[in-house]
Design a protein around this motif. Structure first.
Motif, PDB file in Angstrom:
ATOM      1  N   LEU A   1      -1.613  -5.878   0.056  1.00  0.00           N
ATOM      2  CA  LEU A   1      -3.045  -6.090  -0.122  1.00  0.00           C
ATOM      3  C   LEU A   1      -3.820  -4.781  -0.116  1.00  0.00           C
ATOM      4  N   ARG A   2      -3.354  -3.818   0.663  1.00  0.00           N
ATOM      5  CA  ARG A   2      -4.099  -2.568   0.800  1.00  0.00           C
ATOM      6  C   ARG A   2      -3.187  -1.480   1.336  1.00  0.00           C
ATOM      7  N   ARG A   3      -3.306  -0.275   0.779  1.00  0.00           N
ATOM      8  CA  ARG A   3      -2.629   0.916   1.277  1.00  0.00           C
ATOM      9  C   ARG A   3      -3.722   1.921   1.575  1.00  0.00           C
ATOM     10  N   SER A   4      -3.673   2.533   2.745  1.00  0.00           N
ATOM     11  CA  SER A   4      -4.754   3.423   3.150  1.00  0.00           C
ATOM     12  C   SER A   4      -4.252   4.428   4.175  1.00  0.00           C
ATOM     13  N   TYR A   5      -5.171   5.252   4.671  1.00  0.00           N
ATOM     14  CA  TYR A   5      -4.878   6.260   5.693  1.00  0.00           C
ATOM     15  C   TYR A   5      -5.898   6.139   6.819  1.00  0.00           C
TER      16      TYR A   5
END
Length: 150
Positions: A73-77
């Protein structure tokens, strides 16, 4: 107190004394500038340094197809405070099984540190979409702890 421990102590004091439970609010799209908070938040604290784990890559997935397939659903830092704002926007969360995958190996390698766990997966179930969920991760090169926060 050594000069290296003072920033860690201040960061821990800010973290423990903070009443904020979520990330920096998002801005509502098309509705002016009122803040909108995510119903799902995470916060990663590097317990080896006593500082937030800035720049740690993470991925949010949901289990689909009757428990057979994870959908990213989401890839982030994580931000400078170790948080990842906006994992899900209000209305995006639905009942089901979710997974947060933290790239701990990449985080420690950037710091020139060996580690035992190449990644951490935290799998959890959401049964009520109207609730808020906070998934903290306390991280060192050799251990981790997580819990359902508030």
């Amino acid at each position: 107190m050594s000069s290296g421990s003072a920033p860690r102590l201040r960061a821990l004091q800010r973290h423990l004394g903070s009443r904020e439970v979520g990330p920096v609010p998002l801005l509502a799209q098309g509705r002016g500038m009122e803040p909108v908070s995510s119903p799902l938040t995470t916060h990663v604290l590097d317990t080896a340094s006593g500082l937030p784990a800035q720049g740690l890559c993470l991925c949010l997935s949901r289990l689909e197809d009757h428990g057979q397939q994870w959908t990213e659903l989401r890839r982030s830092y994580t931000d400078p405070d170790g948080r990842c704002p906006g994992l899900l926007l209000p209305g995006q969360m639905k009942a089901g099984t979710y997974k947060l995958t933290f790239d701990t190996e990449g985080y420690w390698k950037k710091r020139g540190q060996d580690s035992f766990y190449p990644y951490v997966e935290v799998v959890f179930t959401i049964t009520n979409e109207s609730h808020k969920f906070h998934v903290p991760l306390l991280l060192s090169p050799w251990s981790y702890t997580t819990y359902r926060g508030s």
